[in-house]
Design a protein around this motif. Sequence first.
Motif, PDB file in Angstrom:
ATOM      1  N   THR A   1       0.835  -1.203   0.000  1.00  0.00           N
ATOM      2  CA  THR A   1       0.000   0.000   0.000  1.00  0.00           C
ATOM      3  C   THR A   1       0.869   1.252   0.000  1.00  0.00           C
ATOM      4  O   THR A   1       0.642   2.190  -0.779  1.00  0.00           O
ATOM      5  CB  THR A   1      -0.930   0.006   1.223  1.00  0.00           C
ATOM      6  N   ASP A   2       1.871   1.261   0.871  1.00  0.00           N
ATOM      7  CA  ASP A   2       2.755   2.426   0.967  1.00  0.00           C
ATOM      8  C   ASP A   2       3.462   2.702  -0.357  1.00  0.00           C
ATOM      9  O   ASP A   2       3.612   3.859  -0.771  1.00  0.00           O
ATOM     10  CB  ASP A   2       3.796   2.205   2.073  1.00  0.00           C
ATOM     11  N   ARG A   3       3.902   1.649  -1.035  1.00  0.00           N
ATOM     12  CA  ARG A   3       4.658   1.829  -2.272  1.00  0.00           C
ATOM     13  C   ARG A   3       3.769   2.187  -3.459  1.00  0.00           C
ATOM     14  O   ARG A   3       4.091   3.075  -4.246  1.00  0.00           O
ATOM     15  CB  ARG A   3       5.451   0.560  -2.596  1.00  0.00           C
ATOM     16  N   CYS A   4       2.641   1.483  -3.582  1.00  0.00           N
ATOM     17  CA  CYS A   4       1.816   1.640  -4.783  1.00  0.00           C
ATOM     18  C   CYS A   4       1.160   3.012  -4.874  1.00  0.00           C
ATOM     19  O   CYS A   4       1.055   3.586  -5.963  1.00  0.00           O
ATOM     20  CB  CYS A   4       0.751   0.549  -4.828  1.00  0.00           C
ATOM     21  N   PHE A   5       0.718   3.546  -3.750  1.00  0.00           N
ATOM     22  CA  PHE A   5      -0.041   4.788  -3.819  1.00  0.00           C
ATOM     23  C   PHE A   5       0.836   6.030  -3.983  1.00  0.00           C
ATOM     24  O   PHE A   5       0.318   7.128  -4.140  1.00  0.00           O
ATOM     25  CB  PHE A   5      -0.962   4.914  -2.608  1.00  0.00           C
ATOM     26  N   ILE A   6       2.158   5.842  -3.956  1.00  0.00           N
ATOM     27  CA  ILE A   6       3.039   6.957  -4.302  1.00  0.00           C
ATOM     28  C   ILE A   6       3.849   6.630  -5.556  1.00  0.00           C
ATOM     29  O   ILE A   6       4.782   7.352  -5.902  1.00  0.00           O
ATOM     30  CB  ILE A   6       3.997   7.317  -3.145  1.00  0.00           C
ATOM     31  N   SER A   7       3.485   5.550  -6.246  1.00  0.00           N
ATOM     32  CA  SER A   7       4.242   5.127  -7.425  1.00  0.00           C
ATOM     33  C   SER A   7       4.087   6.138  -8.564  1.00  0.00           C
ATOM     34  O   SER A   7       3.061   6.798  -8.709  1.00  0.00           O
ATOM     35  CB  SER A   7       3.777   3.744  -7.888  1.00  0.00           C
TER      36      SER A   7
ATOM     37  N   LEU B   1     -10.351   7.986  -8.616  1.00  0.00           N
ATOM     38  CA  LEU B   1      -9.151   8.808  -8.719  1.00  0.00           C
ATOM     39  C   LEU B   1      -9.154   9.630 -10.003  1.00  0.00           C
ATOM     40  O   LEU B   1      -8.700  10.777 -10.014  1.00  0.00           O
ATOM     41  CB  LEU B   1      -7.911   7.921  -8.652  1.00  0.00           C
ATOM     42  N   SER B   2      -9.693   9.075 -11.074  1.00  0.00           N
ATOM     43  CA  SER B   2      -9.770   9.824 -12.329  1.00  0.00           C
ATOM     44  C   SER B   2     -10.702  11.017 -12.186  1.00  0.00           C
ATOM     45  O   SER B   2     -10.410  12.119 -12.664  1.00  0.00           O
ATOM     46  CB  SER B   2     -10.256   8.914 -13.463  1.00  0.00           C
TER      47      SER B   2
ATOM     48  N   GLY C   1     -14.382  17.700  -4.330  1.00  0.00           N
ATOM     49  CA  GLY C   1     -13.791  17.944  -3.025  1.00  0.00           C
ATOM     50  C   GLY C   1     -12.287  18.012  -3.201  1.00  0.00           C
ATOM     51  O   GLY C   1     -11.769  17.878  -4.310  1.00  0.00           O
ATOM     52  N   PRO C   2     -11.522  18.236  -2.144  1.00  0.00           N
ATOM     53  CA  PRO C   2     -10.065  18.250  -2.261  1.00  0.00           C
ATOM     54  C   PRO C   2      -9.584  16.974  -2.941  1.00  0.00           C
ATOM     55  O   PRO C   2     -10.131  15.897  -2.713  1.00  0.00           O
ATOM     56  CB  PRO C   2      -9.607  18.321  -0.803  1.00  0.00           C
ATOM     57  N   PRO C   3      -8.593  17.071  -3.799  1.00  0.00           N
ATOM     58  CA  PRO C   3      -8.229  15.935  -4.653  1.00  0.00           C
ATOM     59  C   PRO C   3      -7.782  14.711  -3.869  1.00  0.00           C
ATOM     60  O   PRO C   3      -6.794  14.755  -3.137  1.00  0.00           O
ATOM     61  CB  PRO C   3      -7.094  16.497  -5.520  1.00  0.00           C
ATOM     62  N   ASP C   4      -8.507  13.621  -4.067  1.00  0.00           N
ATOM     63  CA  ASP C   4      -8.127  12.372  -3.420  1.00  0.00           C
ATOM     64  C   ASP C   4      -6.793  11.861  -3.940  1.00  0.00           C
ATOM     65  O   ASP C   4      -6.163  11.014  -3.305  1.00  0.00           O
ATOM     66  CB  ASP C   4      -9.207  11.312  -3.644  1.00  0.00           C
ATOM     67  N   THR C   5      -6.372  12.368  -5.102  1.00  0.00           N
ATOM     68  CA  THR C   5      -5.075  11.957  -5.628  1.00  0.00           C
ATOM     69  C   THR C   5      -3.932  12.419  -4.735  1.00  0.00           C
ATOM     70  O   THR C   5      -2.806  11.941  -4.871  1.00  0.00           O
ATOM     71  CB  THR C   5      -4.867  12.517  -7.042  1.00  0.00           C
ATOM     72  N   GLU C   6      -4.187  13.358  -3.821  1.00  0.00           N
ATOM     73  CA  GLU C   6      -3.140  13.837  -2.918  1.00  0.00           C
ATOM     74  C   GLU C   6      -3.168  13.122  -1.571  1.00  0.00           C
ATOM     75  O   GLU C   6      -2.398  13.456  -0.674  1.00  0.00           O
ATOM     76  CB  GLU C   6      -3.266  15.350  -2.707  1.00  0.00           C
ATOM     77  N   MET C   7      -4.061  12.141  -1.409  1.00  0.00           N
ATOM     78  CA  MET C   7      -4.033  11.296  -0.216  1.00  0.00           C
ATOM     79  C   MET C   7      -3.055  10.165  -0.509  1.00  0.00           C
ATOM     80  O   MET C   7      -3.350   9.243  -1.262  1.00  0.00           O
ATOM     81  CB  MET C   7      -5.421  10.745   0.104  1.00  0.00           C
ATOM     82  N   LYS C   8      -1.878  10.235   0.096  1.00  0.00           N
ATOM     83  CA  LYS C   8      -0.780   9.372  -0.314  1.00  0.00           C
ATOM     84  C   LYS C   8      -0.306   8.393   0.749  1.00  0.00           C
ATOM     85  O   LYS C   8       0.422   7.455   0.432  1.00  0.00           O
ATOM     86  CB  LYS C   8       0.417  10.237  -0.739  1.00  0.00           C
ATOM     87  N   TYR C   9      -0.692   8.606   1.989  1.00  0.00           N
ATOM     88  CA  TYR C   9      -0.090   7.814   3.061  1.00  0.00           C
ATOM     89  C   TYR C   9      -1.164   7.167   3.936  1.00  0.00           C
ATOM     90  O   TYR C   9      -2.216   7.753   4.177  1.00  0.00           O
ATOM     91  CB  TYR C   9       0.804   8.693   3.933  1.00  0.00           C
ATOM     92  N   TRP C  10      -0.835   5.970   4.423  1.00  0.00           N
ATOM     93  CA  TRP C  10      -1.757   5.233   5.295  1.00  0.00           C
ATOM     94  C   TRP C  10      -0.990   4.622   6.477  1.00  0.00           C
ATOM     95  O   TRP C  10      -0.832   3.405   6.563  1.00  0.00           O
ATOM     96  CB  TRP C  10      -2.477   4.138   4.502  1.00  0.00           C
TER      97      TRP C  10
ATOM     98  N   ASN D   1      -5.896   7.926   7.131  1.00  0.00           N
ATOM     99  CA  ASN D   1      -5.926   8.444   5.766  1.00  0.00           C
ATOM    100  C   ASN D   1      -5.233   9.804   5.778  1.00  0.00           C
ATOM    101  O   ASN D   1      -5.821  10.798   6.215  1.00  0.00           O
ATOM    102  CB  ASN D   1      -7.372   8.588   5.289  1.00  0.00           C
ATOM    103  N   ARG D   2      -3.998   9.848   5.317  1.00  0.00           N
ATOM    104  CA  ARG D   2      -3.177  11.056   5.455  1.00  0.00           C
ATOM    105  C   ARG D   2      -2.871  11.683   4.097  1.00  0.00           C
ATOM    106  O   ARG D   2      -2.446  11.009   3.161  1.00  0.00           O
ATOM    107  CB  ARG D   2      -1.866  10.733   6.170  1.00  0.00           C
ATOM    108  N   MET D   3      -3.069  12.991   4.035  1.00  0.00           N
ATOM    109  CA  MET D   3      -2.726  13.750   2.840  1.00  0.00           C
ATOM    110  C   MET D   3      -1.215  14.000   2.801  1.00  0.00           C
ATOM    111  O   MET D   3      -0.534  13.961   3.831  1.00  0.00           O
ATOM    112  CB  MET D   3      -3.457  15.091   2.837  1.00  0.00           C
ATOM    113  N   ARG D   4      -0.711  14.288   1.620  1.00  0.00           N
ATOM    114  CA  ARG D   4       0.702  14.634   1.510  1.00  0.00           C
ATOM    115  C   ARG D   4       0.944  16.004   2.140  1.00  0.00           C
ATOM    116  O   ARG D   4       0.006  16.781   2.375  1.00  0.00           O
ATOM    117  CB  ARG D   4       1.150  14.626   0.051  1.00  0.00           C
ATOM    118  N   ASP D   5       2.173  16.301   2.420  1.00  0.00           N
ATOM    119  CA  ASP D   5       2.548  17.582   3.017  1.00  0.00           C
ATOM    120  C   ASP D   5       2.097  18.717   2.094  1.00  0.00           C
ATOM    121  O   ASP D   5       2.519  18.792   0.938  1.00  0.00           O
ATOM    122  CB  ASP D   5       4.068  17.610   3.203  1.00  0.00           C
ATOM    123  N   PRO D   6       1.228  19.629   2.588  1.00  0.00           N
ATOM    124  CA  PRO D   6       0.750  20.717   1.724  1.00  0.00           C
ATOM    125  C   PRO D   6       1.795  21.797   1.474  1.00  0.00           C
ATOM    126  O   PRO D   6       1.557  22.722   0.701  1.00  0.00           O
ATOM    127  CB  PRO D   6      -0.434  21.279   2.512  1.00  0.00           C
TER     128      PRO D   6
END
Length: 342
Positions: A20-26, A73-74, A84-93, A113-118
């Motif tokens: 999960t950690d690797r794929c969602f930031i690939s 995600l599309s 809403g705020p882009p779910d594509t920027e939720m990168k960490y779990w 469900n953690r967003m990337r650093d803004p």
Amino acid sequence: MGKWSRAELKESFDKLMDVTDRCFISDPFDLTDWLHCYTDDVVWHDLGSGFNNGWDQELNGRVAVNQWLTASLSAAKASPLNAGPPDTEMKYWPVPWYILDEERGWALCEWQNRMRDPGTGAVFEEKCYSQLIYGGNGQWRFEADIYNPTRLRMMKVRWLNARRQAEAANIPMPPLDLDWGLRLVDQEKELGQSWSREEIQRAFDKYIACAQGKPEDHANCFTDDAAYRELGFGFQNGWQEEIRGRKTILNWFTQRSNTFPDNQRQLVPVSWHVIDETRGWVVFECLNQMQDPGNGTVFQMRSFSRMKYAGNDQWHFKEDIYDPVKMRGMFERWREVHDSLK
């Protein structure tokens, strides 16, 4: 003895977290390895936002999971302000805790469900409880996720506001960083004691019985300094998520017992529970069931809870998590039927 060893369950759960950690930031984005952590016929329950714009709570099959996630995600990438705020920027779990039940082949955990650093370094996250059932060969055949989608959406709104402020100050979005994304914040303190499974089970059975009785008996199951966290409706009309102290908890129980809908609830069935005797925890699913409205229809809604034992048949922490919109909808449907039969 369960069908699978604890070692196999742990290895498979660790693999799921790592993938999960690797794929969602690939980059390029590729969920192939993540999808193959689940069986072809996986059943997935989303007890928060759901699927199909909230009309469905279940997906069947890995293909359906892939189609749903790809479409979600599309849509977020194509029109982030509408979605809403882009779910594509939720990168960490990050996972603060998990429990393995080798007898049933289950894993229970909390994902953040953690967003990337803004761009400000601030952490924006919202918790989700998950129940996973193992299917063998390193794959999971069932997952149920429960969270409060209103809290999740508001977290995303706060993140988007922080990102806009950073952009206004010409602060770029920092690169993805797993060390930053997976570090745990606000870790809970434990008592550092342990009890036998038998004692915890007896105390839990007593708690469930007292929870269906007088508010005083219910409150006496908590320590003087207990914390009660409510991540659904909350307290003070939703402005507060946690109360402390047995007296405060008793006041809340008493108020609820005298008002709708709690004064129309019947027994509170527990679908399942898992004990972690090492930490003195119990995690369970509750079916919040209403009394018969008059025609035999069953009205109920699922919630997950986590409790921490303190000895002497008392608990020092409880946390409830569910979707308050769905819960309220169930209450309203019950009242409509009940009132129509008067």
